[in-house]
Design a protein around this motif. Structure first.
Motif, PDB file in Angstrom:
ATOM      1  N   VAL A 180       9.096 100.177 -18.376  1.00  0.00           N
ATOM      2  CA  VAL A 180       9.972 101.128 -19.070  1.00  0.00           C
ATOM      3  C   VAL A 180      11.102 101.488 -18.119  1.00  0.00           C
ATOM      4  CG1 VAL A 180      10.106 103.383 -20.193  1.00  0.00           C
ATOM      5  CG2 VAL A 180       8.003 102.015 -20.358  1.00  0.00           C
TER       6      VAL A 180
ATOM      7  N   GLY B 293      14.491 103.910 -17.458  1.00  0.00           N
ATOM      8  CA  GLY B 293      15.385 105.018 -17.805  1.00  0.00           C
ATOM      9  C   GLY B 293      16.720 104.780 -17.122  1.00  0.00           C
ATOM     10  N   GLY B 294      16.862 105.357 -15.909  1.00  0.00           N
ATOM     11  CA  GLY B 294      18.115 105.209 -15.162  1.00  0.00           C
ATOM     12  C   GLY B 294      18.104 104.040 -14.199  1.00  0.00           C
ATOM     13  N   SER B 295      16.983 103.369 -14.047  1.00  0.00           N
ATOM     14  CA  SER B 295      16.775 102.160 -13.216  1.00  0.00           C
ATOM     15  C   SER B 295      16.830 102.422 -11.717  1.00  0.00           C
ATOM     16  CB  SER B 295      17.743 101.029 -13.613  1.00  0.00           C
ATOM     17  OG  SER B 295      18.807 100.891 -12.737  1.00  0.00           O
ATOM     18  N   HIS B 296      16.732 103.685 -11.278  1.00  0.00           N
ATOM     19  CA  HIS B 296      16.858 104.019  -9.856  1.00  0.00           C
ATOM     20  C   HIS B 296      15.569 103.874  -9.059  1.00  0.00           C
ATOM     21  CE1 HIS B 296      20.747 106.399  -8.979  1.00  0.00           C
ATOM     22  NE2 HIS B 296      20.977 105.377  -9.749  1.00  0.00           N
ATOM     23  N   ASN B 297      14.490 103.550  -9.718  1.00  0.00           N
ATOM     24  CA  ASN B 297      13.214 103.513  -9.021  1.00  0.00           C
ATOM     25  C   ASN B 297      13.266 102.592  -7.790  1.00  0.00           C
ATOM     26  OD1 ASN B 297      10.215 102.091  -9.060  1.00  0.00           O
ATOM     27  ND2 ASN B 297      10.211 104.276  -9.429  1.00  0.00           N
TER      28      ASN B 297
ATOM     29  N   LEU C  20      15.825 102.125 -22.043  1.00  0.00           N
ATOM     30  CA  LEU C  20      16.205 103.278 -22.867  1.00  0.00           C
ATOM     31  C   LEU C  20      17.671 103.677 -22.677  1.00  0.00           C
ATOM     32  CD1 LEU C  20      13.019 105.418 -22.086  1.00  0.00           C
ATOM     33  CD2 LEU C  20      13.407 103.991 -24.098  1.00  0.00           C
TER      34      LEU C  20
ATOM     35  N   GLY D  10      18.729 116.272  -9.372  1.00  0.00           N
ATOM     36  CA  GLY D  10      18.617 115.785  -8.002  1.00  0.00           C
ATOM     37  C   GLY D  10      19.907 116.016  -7.237  1.00  0.00           C
ATOM     38  N   PHE D  11      20.261 115.018  -6.401  1.00  0.00           N
ATOM     39  CA  PHE D  11      21.449 115.135  -5.558  1.00  0.00           C
ATOM     40  C   PHE D  11      22.468 114.041  -5.852  1.00  0.00           C
ATOM     41  CE2 PHE D  11      17.772 116.756  -3.194  1.00  0.00           C
ATOM     42  CZ  PHE D  11      18.167 118.067  -3.004  1.00  0.00           C
TER      43      PHE D  11
ATOM     44  N   GLY E 283      18.313 108.547 -13.265  1.00  0.00           N
ATOM     45  CA  GLY E 283      17.829 108.766 -14.623  1.00  0.00           C
ATOM     46  C   GLY E 283      17.054 110.067 -14.778  1.00  0.00           C
TER      47      GLY E 283
ATOM     48  N   GLY F 261      12.765 108.998 -15.077  1.00  0.00           N
ATOM     49  CA  GLY F 261      11.933 108.815 -13.889  1.00  0.00           C
ATOM     50  C   GLY F 261      11.939 110.040 -13.001  1.00  0.00           C
TER      51      GLY F 261
ATOM     52  N   ILE G  68      13.570 116.853  -7.395  1.00  0.00           N
ATOM     53  CA  ILE G  68      13.968 117.736  -6.298  1.00  0.00           C
ATOM     54  C   ILE G  68      15.487 117.714  -6.215  1.00  0.00           C
ATOM     55  CG2 ILE G  68      13.855 118.117  -3.806  1.00  0.00           C
ATOM     56  CD1 ILE G  68      11.225 116.518  -3.796  1.00  0.00           C
TER      57      ILE G  68
ATOM     58  N   VAL H 109       8.667 108.364 -22.875  1.00  0.00           N
ATOM     59  CA  VAL H 109       9.226 109.648 -23.291  1.00  0.00           C
ATOM     60  C   VAL H 109      10.588 109.378 -23.927  1.00  0.00           C
ATOM     61  CG1 VAL H 109       9.985 111.933 -22.560  1.00  0.00           C
ATOM     62  CG2 VAL H 109       7.977 110.879 -21.491  1.00  0.00           C
TER      63      VAL H 109
ATOM     64  N   TYR I 186       6.326 112.176  -1.722  1.00  0.00           N
ATOM     65  CA  TYR I 186       6.858 112.384  -3.075  1.00  0.00           C
ATOM     66  C   TYR I 186       6.786 111.065  -3.844  1.00  0.00           C
ATOM     67  CZ  TYR I 186      10.562 113.453  -6.544  1.00  0.00           C
ATOM     68  OH  TYR I 186      11.286 113.637  -7.691  1.00  0.00           O
TER      69      TYR I 186
ATOM     70  N   ASN J 187       8.224 109.839  -6.286  1.00  0.00           N
ATOM     71  CA  ASN J 187       9.491 109.195  -6.641  1.00  0.00           C
ATOM     72  C   ASN J 187      10.208 108.606  -5.434  1.00  0.00           C
ATOM     73  OD1 ASN J 187       9.493 109.479  -9.384  1.00  0.00           O
ATOM     74  ND2 ASN J 187      10.805 111.280  -9.441  1.00  0.00           N
TER      75      ASN J 187
HETATM   76  C1  LIG Z   1      20.252 106.837  -5.180  1.00  0.00           C
HETATM   77  C2  LIG Z   1      19.045 107.623  -5.528  1.00  0.00           C
HETATM   78  C3  LIG Z   1      19.070 108.996  -5.447  1.00  0.00           C
HETATM   79  C4  LIG Z   1      17.936 109.737  -5.768  1.00  0.00           C
HETATM   80  N1  LIG Z   1      17.990 111.084  -5.666  1.00  0.00           N
HETATM   81  C5  LIG Z   1      16.915 111.822  -6.010  1.00  0.00           C
HETATM   82  C6  LIG Z   1      16.961 113.227  -5.962  1.00  0.00           C
HETATM   83  O1  LIG Z   1      17.964 113.803  -5.575  1.00  0.00           O
HETATM   84  N2  LIG Z   1      15.869 113.930  -6.331  1.00  0.00           N
HETATM   85  C7  LIG Z   1      14.732 113.319  -6.766  1.00  0.00           C
HETATM   86  O2  LIG Z   1      13.787 114.006  -7.104  1.00  0.00           O
HETATM   87  N3  LIG Z   1      14.644 111.983  -6.808  1.00  0.00           N
HETATM   88  C8  LIG Z   1      15.714 111.222  -6.447  1.00  0.00           C
HETATM   89  N4  LIG Z   1      15.639 109.867  -6.484  1.00  0.00           N
HETATM   90  C9  LIG Z   1      14.366 109.242  -6.812  1.00  0.00           C
HETATM   91  C10 LIG Z   1      14.240 109.116  -8.305  1.00  0.00           C
HETATM   92  O3  LIG Z   1      13.672 110.301  -8.803  1.00  0.00           O
HETATM   93  C11 LIG Z   1      13.342 107.940  -8.649  1.00  0.00           C
HETATM   94  O4  LIG Z   1      13.906 106.762  -8.138  1.00  0.00           O
HETATM   95  C12 LIG Z   1      13.118 107.828 -10.151  1.00  0.00           C
HETATM   96  O5  LIG Z   1      12.085 106.889 -10.350  1.00  0.00           O
HETATM   97  C13 LIG Z   1      14.371 107.386 -10.859  1.00  0.00           C
HETATM   98  O6  LIG Z   1      14.248 107.499 -12.234  1.00  0.00           O
HETATM   99  P1  LIG Z   1      15.058 106.516 -13.192  1.00  0.00           P
HETATM  100  O7  LIG Z   1      14.796 106.902 -14.586  1.00  0.00           O
HETATM  101  O8  LIG Z   1      16.464 106.421 -12.729  1.00  0.00           O
HETATM  102  O9  LIG Z   1      14.395 105.127 -12.795  1.00  0.00           O
HETATM  103  P2  LIG Z   1      13.708 103.921 -13.589  1.00  0.00           P
HETATM  104  O10 LIG Z   1      13.666 102.818 -12.592  1.00  0.00           O
HETATM  105  O11 LIG Z   1      14.374 103.658 -14.873  1.00  0.00           O
HETATM  106  O12 LIG Z   1      12.268 104.477 -13.884  1.00  0.00           O
HETATM  107  C14 LIG Z   1      11.455 104.964 -12.866  1.00  0.00           C
HETATM  108  C15 LIG Z   1      10.017 105.094 -13.328  1.00  0.00           C
HETATM  109  O13 LIG Z   1       9.945 106.073 -14.340  1.00  0.00           O
HETATM  110  C16 LIG Z   1       9.529 105.512 -15.569  1.00  0.00           C
HETATM  111  N5  LIG Z   1      10.391 106.039 -16.639  1.00  0.00           N
HETATM  112  C17 LIG Z   1      11.719 106.242 -16.594  1.00  0.00           C
HETATM  113  N6  LIG Z   1      12.142 106.800 -17.732  1.00  0.00           N
HETATM  114  C18 LIG Z   1      11.052 106.945 -18.499  1.00  0.00           C
HETATM  115  C19 LIG Z   1      10.831 107.480 -19.799  1.00  0.00           C
HETATM  116  N7  LIG Z   1      11.825 107.980 -20.527  1.00  0.00           N
HETATM  117  N8  LIG Z   1       9.566 107.470 -20.281  1.00  0.00           N
HETATM  118  C20 LIG Z   1       8.536 106.985 -19.550  1.00  0.00           C
HETATM  119  N9  LIG Z   1       8.684 106.477 -18.326  1.00  0.00           N
HETATM  120  C21 LIG Z   1       9.933 106.467 -17.806  1.00  0.00           C
HETATM  121  C22 LIG Z   1       9.681 104.016 -15.389  1.00  0.00           C
HETATM  122  O14 LIG Z   1       8.752 103.287 -16.128  1.00  0.00           O
HETATM  123  C23 LIG Z   1       9.442 103.823 -13.909  1.00  0.00           C
HETATM  124  O15 LIG Z   1       8.073 103.741 -13.618  1.00  0.00           O
HETATM  125  C24 LIG Z   1      16.768 109.089  -6.182  1.00  0.00           C
HETATM  126  C25 LIG Z   1      16.751 107.701  -6.273  1.00  0.00           C
HETATM  127  C26 LIG Z   1      17.866 106.964  -5.933  1.00  0.00           C
HETATM  128  C27 LIG Z   1      17.809 105.480  -5.959  1.00  0.00           C
END
Ligand SMILES: Cc1cc2nc3c(=O)[nH]c(=O)nc-3n(C[C@H](O)[C@H](O)[C@H](O)COP(=O)(O)OP(=O)(O)OC[C@H]3O[C@@H](n4cnc5c(N)ncnc54)[C@H](O)[C@@H]3O)c2cc1C
Length: 468
Positions: A77, A79-83, A98, A138-139, A144, A147, A154, A205, A421, A423
């Motif tokens: 799944v 969301g924002g692809s930042h994992n 999504l 976040g910062f 996304g 995630g 934070i 979600v 943490y 994430n």
């Molecule tokens: C540049 C950068 C800055 C960051 N800064 C912060 C910060 O300031 N504070 C902080 O707390 N974290 C921060 N993070 C960490 C961030 O919280 C995690 O990388 C998080 O996983 C990113 O979520 P995403 O939706 O972008 O990622 P994704 O890669 O899309 O998803 C991450 C995980 O969440 C799941 N997921 C995402 N959306 C959904 C959904 N709608 N329903 C169910 N599952 C879902 C995915 O399956 C995957 O396992 C940062 C990461 C990066 C790369």
């Protein structure tokens, strides 16, 4: 047979049937969009899904889940692809992307914000700012909502309004069996407990309902000091942040000054230490609140001042575009003693690349209000969340920056509370996940067994279903 059917033994009729059900775009290997669509933020991740579905709506998500289950396809799944470890994609499986589900509705009367599952935080800030509201995030604005919230959240507002998950009022979720449910304090309360920290383990979600809080223009931005004062600065900042009013937040960072304006030329590419501030008190009180900070030791660069919250939130987006190599290691801390601070000064001075950094985020004050068992996020006693991040555009530097992050983390880990943490860890296996959840892991495993007994959603920091 088509490419995708041959590659994965997928029944062509099943793919055609899925295509007939959905409104979003279904992308397969060989399609012109495929190479772009398979990319995630961390360029270290290079996976080739069998199918990528850009869902248009909840109905598409339900179809995707049912299709993958029936076809025995692994699901990721996105969301924002930042994992960091790249759990938003998977080899040979189906990516439920999504990113097209990005509707936002602000209710200025109830002060709530309804956010679809694929939004990034910059879009939320954009939508809430005109109403004088913000949701703790976040910062960076490109991360996304999905995630970040499901794993914690934070950010600049953690000390004032808690983690992102503390501001979640309810979530709409598509479960592994294709059912659509709402999780809130009054509906599926066990699920609501678990999704506030348990990541994407329990379902997709499709929308989040958040509480909005009054935030508009804050007093904030980075203040930067020479590396020579690093240890003294950490001592000063730690004491300050442990007793500061909730309106004051500031995270510590080791940085290399980017060789661009507005940074003064004499500091370009110098390794320095910074605190990035966010003061949500009255603007007219900002100067007075920052007087002791500026008096601690004369800053080399001082960018702190009144700034609209969305501008602060997106200040570093340009420095960290998608497509860089990322590797990180994280831990929670109570406080840093003299030895730990000396180690920070030592490794901080060895940042391996211009983008590499080390951050310490305060998670005390409002983030301490919920109890350790109130949400799945278990480290309510931790005052700080620390992350060492190796980042660079060039994969040739990966070995060097990964070694730095691992050595630095290993040196500091004995002083930590034992887990990191969720994430901000990589794919560190079951041990990493268990230590991230501590005492809450067993309860998470029970909820997982109830809502996802076959571990259908396992491309994540995986919580294994409890054996009952
Ligand atoms: C540049 C950068 C800055 C960051 N800064 C912060 C910060 O300031 N504070 C902080 O707390 N974290 C921060 N993070 C960490 C961030 O919280 C995690 O990388 C998080 O996983 C990113 O979520 P995403 O939706 O972008 O990622 P994704 O890669 O899309 O998803 C991450 C995980 O969440 C799941 N997921 C995402 N959306 C959904 C959904 N709608 N329903 C169910 N599952 C879902 C995915 O399956 C995957 O396992 C940062 C990461 C990066 C790369």
């Amino acid at each position: 047979m088509s490419d995708v059917a041959v590659a994965t033994n997928l029944a062509e009729e099943a793919v055609a049937a899925l295509r007939g059900q959905i409104r979003g775009e279904l992308i397969k290997p060989g399609d012109p969009q495929y190479e772009q669509a398979r990319k995630v933020y961390n360029a270290m991740i290079d996976k080739r899904p069998a199918l990528i579905l850009h869902c248009a709506d909840v109905a598409d998500v339900i179809s995707a889940v049912n299709f993958a289950r029936d076809q025995h396809l692994t699901v990721a799944v996105r969301g924002g692809s930042h994992n960091g470890p790249g759990f938003g994609t998977v080899d040979d499986g189906l990516v439920i992307d999504l990113s097209q589900m990005r509707g936002i509705r602000v209710d200025p009367v109830d002060k709530t914000v309804r956010v679809e599952g694929g939004c990034v935080w910059g879009a939320v800030d954009h939508a809430t700012h005109p109403f004088g509201l913000a949701v703790p995030s976040g910062f960076l604005s490109t991360t996304g909502v999905g995630g970040l919230t499901l794993g914690g959240g934070i950010g600049y507002l953690s000390r004032k309004y808690g983690l992102s998950l503390d501001n979640l009022l309810s979530a709409d979720i598509v479960l592994a069996d294709g059912r659509f449910v709402t999780a809130s304090p009054t509906e599926n309360a066990d699920l609501f407990w678990a999704v506030r920290g348990g990541g994407g383990n329990f379902g997709v979600v499709t929308s989040f309902l958040f509480k909005g809080s009054p935030v508009h223009t804050v007093y904030g931005g980075p203040i930067i000091w020479p590396m020579e004062v690093a240890a003294d600065l950490i001592h000063f900042w730690q004491d300050l942040i442990l007793s500061a009013p909730e309106d004051l937040n500031g995270w510590f960072a080791f940085i290399t000054v980017p060789p661009v304006a507005p940074f003064p030329e004499q500091y370009h590419l110098k390794k320095m230490c910074a605190i990035v501030w966010c003061y949500t008190g009255k603007l007219e009180d900002g100067e007075a609140a920052f007087k002791p900070i500026r008096q601690f030791s004369p800053p080399a660069i001082d960018f702190a001042g009144p700034i609209p919250f969305p501008a602060l939130q997106s200040m570093f987006d340009g420095l960290y575009p998608a497509g860089l190599q990322w590797y990180w290691r994280a831990d929670f801390f109570d406080r840093f003693n003299d030895k730990a601070i000396d180690l920070h000064a030592k490794y901080g001075a060895q940042l391996p690349t211009m983008h590499s950094t080390m951050h310490i985020y305060p998670i005390n004050a409002a983030a301490h209000r919920p109890g350790a068992q109130d949400t799945a996020w278990g480290y309510r006693k931790a005052n700080f969340s620390q992350v060492m991040v190796g980042v660079d555009p060039d994969p040739a530097n990966n070995q060097r920056m990964i070694a730095w992050a691992k050595d630095y983390w290993t040196a500091l880990h004995p002083y930590s509370l034992g887990g990191g943490y969720v994430n901000m860890i990589m794919d560190e296996g079951e041990a990493g996940v268990k230590s991230a959840y501590g005492d809450n892991y067993a309860r998470l495993a029970q909820v997982k067994a109830k809502y996802d007994p076959t571990n259908f959603f396992h491309v994540n920091q995986n919580i294994k279903p409890a054996v009952t």
